[in-house]
Design an enzyme around this catalytic site. Structure first.
Site, PDB file in Angstrom:
ATOM      1  N   ARG A  21      13.273 -44.359 -24.174  1.00 57.21           N
ATOM      2  CA  ARG A  21      13.865 -44.482 -25.868  1.00 57.21           C
ATOM      3  C   ARG A  21      14.175 -42.903 -26.338  1.00 57.21           C
ATOM      4  O   ARG A  21      13.511 -42.120 -25.870  1.00 57.21           O
ATOM      5  CB  ARG A  21      12.591 -45.160 -26.585  1.00 57.21           C
ATOM      6  CG  ARG A  21      12.649 -46.442 -26.261  1.00 57.21           C
ATOM      7  CD  ARG A  21      11.308 -47.122 -27.236  1.00 57.21           C
ATOM      8  NE  ARG A  21      10.364 -47.328 -26.346  1.00 57.21           N
ATOM      9  CZ  ARG A  21       9.191 -47.814 -26.586  1.00 57.21           C
ATOM     10  NH1 ARG A  21       8.764 -47.590 -27.690  1.00 57.21           N
ATOM     11  NH2 ARG A  21       8.226 -48.142 -25.723  1.00 57.21           N
TER      12      ARG A  21
ATOM     13  N   HIS B   9       1.209 -48.343 -31.665  1.00 60.30           N
ATOM     14  CA  HIS B   9       0.217 -47.670 -30.880  1.00 60.30           C
ATOM     15  C   HIS B   9      -1.057 -47.535 -31.866  1.00 60.30           C
ATOM     16  O   HIS B   9      -1.979 -46.749 -31.439  1.00 60.30           O
ATOM     17  CB  HIS B   9       0.437 -46.207 -30.356  1.00 60.30           C
ATOM     18  CG  HIS B   9       1.172 -46.062 -29.160  1.00 60.30           C
ATOM     19  ND1 HIS B   9       2.182 -45.137 -29.149  1.00 60.30           N
ATOM     20  CD2 HIS B   9       1.601 -47.098 -28.502  1.00 60.30           C
ATOM     21  CE1 HIS B   9       2.960 -45.343 -27.989  1.00 60.30           C
ATOM     22  NE2 HIS B   9       2.482 -46.449 -27.395  1.00 60.30           N
TER      23      HIS B   9
ATOM     24  N   ARG C 134      -3.478 -59.262 -28.456  1.00 65.09           N
ATOM     25  CA  ARG C 134      -2.816 -58.184 -29.004  1.00 65.09           C
ATOM     26  C   ARG C 134      -1.464 -58.716 -29.636  1.00 65.09           C
ATOM     27  O   ARG C 134      -0.673 -59.484 -29.043  1.00 65.09           O
ATOM     28  CB  ARG C 134      -2.532 -57.279 -27.977  1.00 65.09           C
ATOM     29  CG  ARG C 134      -1.638 -55.848 -28.391  1.00 65.09           C
ATOM     30  CD  ARG C 134      -0.941 -55.468 -27.244  1.00 65.09           C
ATOM     31  NE  ARG C 134      -0.012 -54.150 -27.701  1.00 65.09           N
ATOM     32  CZ  ARG C 134       1.082 -53.898 -27.291  1.00 65.09           C
ATOM     33  NH1 ARG C 134       1.412 -54.530 -26.168  1.00 65.09           N
ATOM     34  NH2 ARG C 134       1.633 -53.087 -27.575  1.00 65.09           N
TER      35      ARG C 134
ATOM     36  N   ASN D 179      -2.795 -59.605 -23.769  1.00 65.01           N
ATOM     37  CA  ASN D 179      -1.837 -59.151 -24.221  1.00 65.01           C
ATOM     38  C   ASN D 179      -0.712 -59.798 -23.655  1.00 65.01           C
ATOM     39  O   ASN D 179      -0.152 -59.584 -22.432  1.00 65.01           O
ATOM     40  CB  ASN D 179      -1.634 -57.774 -23.722  1.00 65.01           C
ATOM     41  CG  ASN D 179      -0.452 -56.828 -24.162  1.00 65.01           C
ATOM     42  OD1 ASN D 179       0.386 -57.438 -24.644  1.00 65.01           O
ATOM     43  ND2 ASN D 179      -0.607 -55.610 -23.819  1.00 65.01           N
TER      44      ASN D 179
ATOM     45  N   GLU E 128      -7.181 -49.342 -25.208  1.00 62.63           N
ATOM     46  CA  GLU E 128      -6.751 -50.516 -26.290  1.00 62.63           C
ATOM     47  C   GLU E 128      -7.523 -51.935 -25.948  1.00 62.63           C
ATOM     48  O   GLU E 128      -7.786 -52.521 -26.944  1.00 62.63           O
ATOM     49  CB  GLU E 128      -5.064 -50.759 -25.981  1.00 62.63           C
ATOM     50  CG  GLU E 128      -4.507 -49.369 -26.715  1.00 62.63           C
ATOM     51  CD  GLU E 128      -3.103 -49.368 -26.372  1.00 62.63           C
ATOM     52  OE1 GLU E 128      -2.910 -48.808 -25.283  1.00 62.63           O
ATOM     53  OE2 GLU E 128      -2.047 -49.619 -27.012  1.00 62.63           O
TER      54      GLU E 128
ATOM     55  N   HIS F 161      -0.227 -40.114 -28.292  1.00 58.95           N
ATOM     56  CA  HIS F 161      -0.314 -41.075 -27.392  1.00 58.95           C
ATOM     57  C   HIS F 161       0.881 -40.836 -26.714  1.00 58.95           C
ATOM     58  O   HIS F 161       2.034 -41.238 -27.040  1.00 58.95           O
ATOM     59  CB  HIS F 161      -0.410 -42.319 -27.821  1.00 58.95           C
ATOM     60  CG  HIS F 161      -0.270 -43.573 -26.928  1.00 58.95           C
ATOM     61  ND1 HIS F 161      -1.477 -44.491 -26.774  1.00 58.95           N
ATOM     62  CD2 HIS F 161       0.452 -43.865 -26.121  1.00 58.95           C
ATOM     63  CE1 HIS F 161      -1.282 -45.236 -25.857  1.00 58.95           C
ATOM     64  NE2 HIS F 161      -0.253 -44.993 -25.291  1.00 58.95           N
TER      65      HIS F 161
ATOM     66  N   ARG G 178       5.859 -38.000 -13.661  1.00 53.19           N
ATOM     67  CA  ARG G 178       5.368 -37.149 -12.456  1.00 53.19           C
ATOM     68  C   ARG G 178       6.575 -36.814 -11.619  1.00 53.19           C
ATOM     69  O   ARG G 178       6.465 -35.653 -11.067  1.00 53.19           O
ATOM     70  CB  ARG G 178       4.586 -38.163 -11.477  1.00 53.19           C
ATOM     71  CG  ARG G 178       2.946 -38.227 -12.042  1.00 53.19           C
ATOM     72  CD  ARG G 178       2.525 -39.483 -11.528  1.00 53.19           C
ATOM     73  NE  ARG G 178       3.291 -40.593 -12.083  1.00 53.19           N
ATOM     74  CZ  ARG G 178       2.850 -42.118 -11.876  1.00 53.19           C
ATOM     75  NH1 ARG G 178       1.541 -42.020 -11.279  1.00 53.19           N
ATOM     76  NH2 ARG G 178       3.215 -42.906 -12.351  1.00 53.19           N
TER      77      ARG G 178
ATOM     78  N   LYS H 146      -1.227 -59.849 -19.599  1.00 56.19           N
ATOM     79  CA  LYS H 146      -2.282 -58.830 -19.075  1.00 56.19           C
ATOM     80  C   LYS H 146      -3.450 -59.404 -19.841  1.00 56.19           C
ATOM     81  O   LYS H 146      -3.452 -59.831 -20.915  1.00 56.19           O
ATOM     82  CB  LYS H 146      -1.996 -57.602 -19.720  1.00 56.19           C
ATOM     83  CG  LYS H 146      -0.857 -56.634 -18.642  1.00 56.19           C
ATOM     84  CD  LYS H 146      -1.163 -55.033 -19.116  1.00 56.19           C
ATOM     85  CE  LYS H 146       0.215 -54.736 -18.912  1.00 56.19           C
ATOM     86  NZ  LYS H 146       0.465 -53.595 -19.800  1.00 56.19           N
TER      87      LYS H 146
ATOM     88  N   ILE I 117       0.646 -39.836 -19.677  1.00 57.63           N
ATOM     89  CA  ILE I 117       0.964 -38.496 -19.445  1.00 57.63           C
ATOM     90  C   ILE I 117       0.230 -37.404 -20.392  1.00 57.63           C
ATOM     91  O   ILE I 117      -0.425 -36.444 -19.823  1.00 57.63           O
ATOM     92  CB  ILE I 117       2.700 -38.208 -20.204  1.00 57.63           C
ATOM     93  CG1 ILE I 117       3.596 -38.919 -19.459  1.00 57.63           C
ATOM     94  CG2 ILE I 117       2.709 -36.617 -20.026  1.00 57.63           C
ATOM     95  CD1 ILE I 117       5.161 -39.141 -20.007  1.00 57.63           C
ATOM     96  N   GLY I 118      -0.403 -37.714 -21.422  1.00 57.19           N
ATOM     97  CA  GLY I 118      -1.153 -37.138 -22.239  1.00 57.19           C
ATOM     98  C   GLY I 118      -2.688 -36.866 -21.513  1.00 57.19           C
ATOM     99  O   GLY I 118      -3.133 -35.894 -21.757  1.00 57.19           O
TER     100      GLY I 118
HETATM  101  P1  ADP Z   1       2.624 -47.172 -20.634  1.00 58.30           P
HETATM  102  O1  ADP Z   1       3.296 -46.487 -22.162  1.00 58.30           O
HETATM  103  O2  ADP Z   1       3.736 -48.115 -20.203  1.00 58.30           O
HETATM  104  O3  ADP Z   1       1.282 -47.769 -20.894  1.00 58.30           O
HETATM  105  P2  ADP Z   1       1.360 -44.714 -19.348  1.00 58.30           P
HETATM  106  O4  ADP Z   1       0.558 -44.675 -20.539  1.00 58.30           O
HETATM  107  O5  ADP Z   1       0.659 -45.401 -18.202  1.00 58.30           O
HETATM  108  O6  ADP Z   1       2.618 -45.927 -19.850  1.00 58.30           O
HETATM  109  O7  ADP Z   1       2.196 -43.769 -18.956  1.00 58.30           O
HETATM  110  C1  ADP Z   1       3.190 -43.673 -17.991  1.00 58.30           C
HETATM  111  C2  ADP Z   1       3.641 -42.294 -17.701  1.00 58.30           C
HETATM  112  O8  ADP Z   1       2.595 -41.555 -17.478  1.00 58.30           O
HETATM  113  C3  ADP Z   1       4.672 -42.084 -16.731  1.00 58.30           C
HETATM  114  O9  ADP Z   1       5.751 -41.141 -17.254  1.00 58.30           O
HETATM  115  C4  ADP Z   1       3.969 -41.189 -15.643  1.00 58.30           C
HETATM  116  O10 ADP Z   1       4.804 -40.546 -14.791  1.00 58.30           O
HETATM  117  C5  ADP Z   1       2.955 -40.408 -16.506  1.00 58.30           C
HETATM  118  N1  ADP Z   1       1.933 -40.272 -15.521  1.00 58.30           N
HETATM  119  C6  ADP Z   1       1.017 -40.824 -14.844  1.00 58.30           C
HETATM  120  N2  ADP Z   1       0.143 -39.985 -14.254  1.00 58.30           N
HETATM  121  C7  ADP Z   1       0.531 -38.615 -14.569  1.00 58.30           C
HETATM  122  C8  ADP Z   1       0.321 -37.167 -13.721  1.00 58.30           C
HETATM  123  N3  ADP Z   1      -0.928 -37.117 -13.073  1.00 58.30           N
HETATM  124  N4  ADP Z   1       0.976 -36.200 -14.427  1.00 58.30           N
HETATM  125  C9  ADP Z   1       1.950 -36.401 -15.227  1.00 58.30           C
HETATM  126  N5  ADP Z   1       2.413 -37.687 -15.763  1.00 58.30           N
HETATM  127  C10 ADP Z   1       1.814 -38.503 -15.233  1.00 58.30           C
END
Ligand code: ADP
Length: 344
Positions: free
Chosen positions: A213, A152, A63, A6, A329, A180, A256, A13, A300-301
């Site tokens: 964003r 995505h 990618r 990537n 991915e 996502h 977080r 990466k 987050i998800g």
């Molecule tokens: P990217 O889109 O850059 O790949 P990630 O998928 O790693 O990013 O997501 C990053 C987000 O996930 C950040 O907002 C981070 O705070 C959130 N996150 C990671 N762990 C947790 C958690 N345990 N609870 C809530 N949010 C989290």
């Protein structure tokens, strides 16, 4: 072995997989790169230090962010494909230029193997025209390629295949709403295994509220800011891409921190974030009719029960099944590469 790359503008990466079983052998990131060629030389050295034989690599999966409407599936990279990729640079200048530099650099140190491009947009090429067209001038569509592409896609596709296994429903019968939710956020409506709509648009700025964003806003805000606020094009770009979303409202782009914070602004940011997710969920329920599951993935998800619950709160009557699936991915790219290797 299969190497997945990537290549961004300032970092690369990589993840190396065993070709037979797609187990990860080694992975890492090269940061603050000056040029992609030097970065690949460094990568080769790193592999040597780890006693990994570079000549064992059978193929490299790259990618590529934007495939425009030219690529609806992973594609073997030929000179002709590189020319098409170059023609797509205006659609995603930062991303695609870096991706192409990564391809050139990788090809120069690994000449005799297959290089395969896997596109973030490809999974969404199944969207029907009434979904991907914008109701604006036909000429901007035909001459400037203004339409929804979605992103995505590799993640939404991986989620679809994993959900199919988990639910024991064949991919071609599966209806899903896939969220996502990471720093970038997108939703996808999946009908019979295919993307029929997604929240990101011509660019990854559209749709849901994200870390920095804005997501969708009234398009007239832009001309208003230019006229009344004397914003330049670059300032608007920065405002909407880097200084909006959770960061603008909650004063922090990291979910977080917002969840741990007691401030009113953090609370509002979370309310706005989940309100938009819920609206998107409702819209996709309406267009799909039957939904086998709502899937949450991304940082987050996957990790925040609170965000998932706030998104689905009040929808109990719909008896929705919600599932958390960890996205991968790189593995999806490696799977595509393996599939192509089996064919060539
Ligand atoms: P990217 O889109 O850059 O790949 P990630 O998928 O790693 O990013 O997501 C990053 C987000 O996930 C950040 O907002 C981070 O705070 C959130 N996150 C990671 N762990 C947790 C958690 N345990 N609870 C809530 N949010 C989290």
């Amino acid at each position: 072995m299969i190497l997945v790359i990537n290549a961004g503008s300032s970092s690369i990466k990589y993840k190396l997989f065993k070709a037979e079983n797609l187990k990860v052998v080694f992975s890492g990131i090269i940061q603050e790169i000056k040029n992609h060629h030097k970065a690949f030389e460094d990568l080769k050295d790193t592999f040597m230090q780890k006693s990994i034989d570079f000549s064992q690599i059978k193929a490299i999966g790259h990618r590529v962010v934007h495939g425009g409407d030219k690529f609806s599936k992973p594609t073997l990279i030929t000179d002709e494909v590189i020319q098409i990729l170059k023609s797509l640079i205006p659609l995603a200048p930062l991303h695609n230029r870096a991706n192409i530099e990564g391809i050139y650099a990788a090809k120069s140190i690994a000449k005799d193997i297959e290089h395969i491009a896997v596109f973030d947009t490809a999974f969404h090429q199944s969207m029907p025209q009434y979904s991907y067209r914008y109701p604006i001038g036909d000429d901007v569509y035909s001459s400037l390629h203004v339409r929804k592409y979605g992103f995505h896609g590799t993640s939404h596709q991986y989620i679809t295949n994993e959900a199919s296994k988990l639910l024991d429903i064949g991919v071609h019968e599966l209806n899903l709403i896939s969220f996502h939710i990471g720093n970038g956020v997108s939703a996808c409506a999946i009908k019979e295994g295919k993307s029929i709509d997604t929240s990101m648009g011509m660019t990854p700025l559209d749709g849901l509220m994200m870390g920095t964003r804005s997501g969708s806003i009234d398009p007239a805000i832009i001309t208003y800011l230019m006229r009344e606020g004397e914003y330049s094009i670059d300032e608007i770009d920065r405002l909407l891409n880097k200084n909006s979303g959770l960061l603008a409202i909650g004063k922090d782009s990291d979910m977080r921190n917002l969840l741990a914070s007691e401030t009113e602004e953090a609370k509002l940011a979370i309310e706005m974030f989940t309100y938009r997710l819920k609206k998107q969920l409702g819209a996709y329920l309406a267009i799909l009719g039957r939904v086998d599951a709502v899937i949450f993935t991304g940082g987050i998800g996957e990790n925040s029960k609170e965000i998932r619950e706030l998104t689905c709160k009040g929808l109990e009557n719909f008896a929705l099944k919600t599932i958390v699936i960890k996205t991968d991915e790189e593995l999806q790219i490696a799977l595509h590469v393996k599939e192509i290797l089996n064919r060539v």
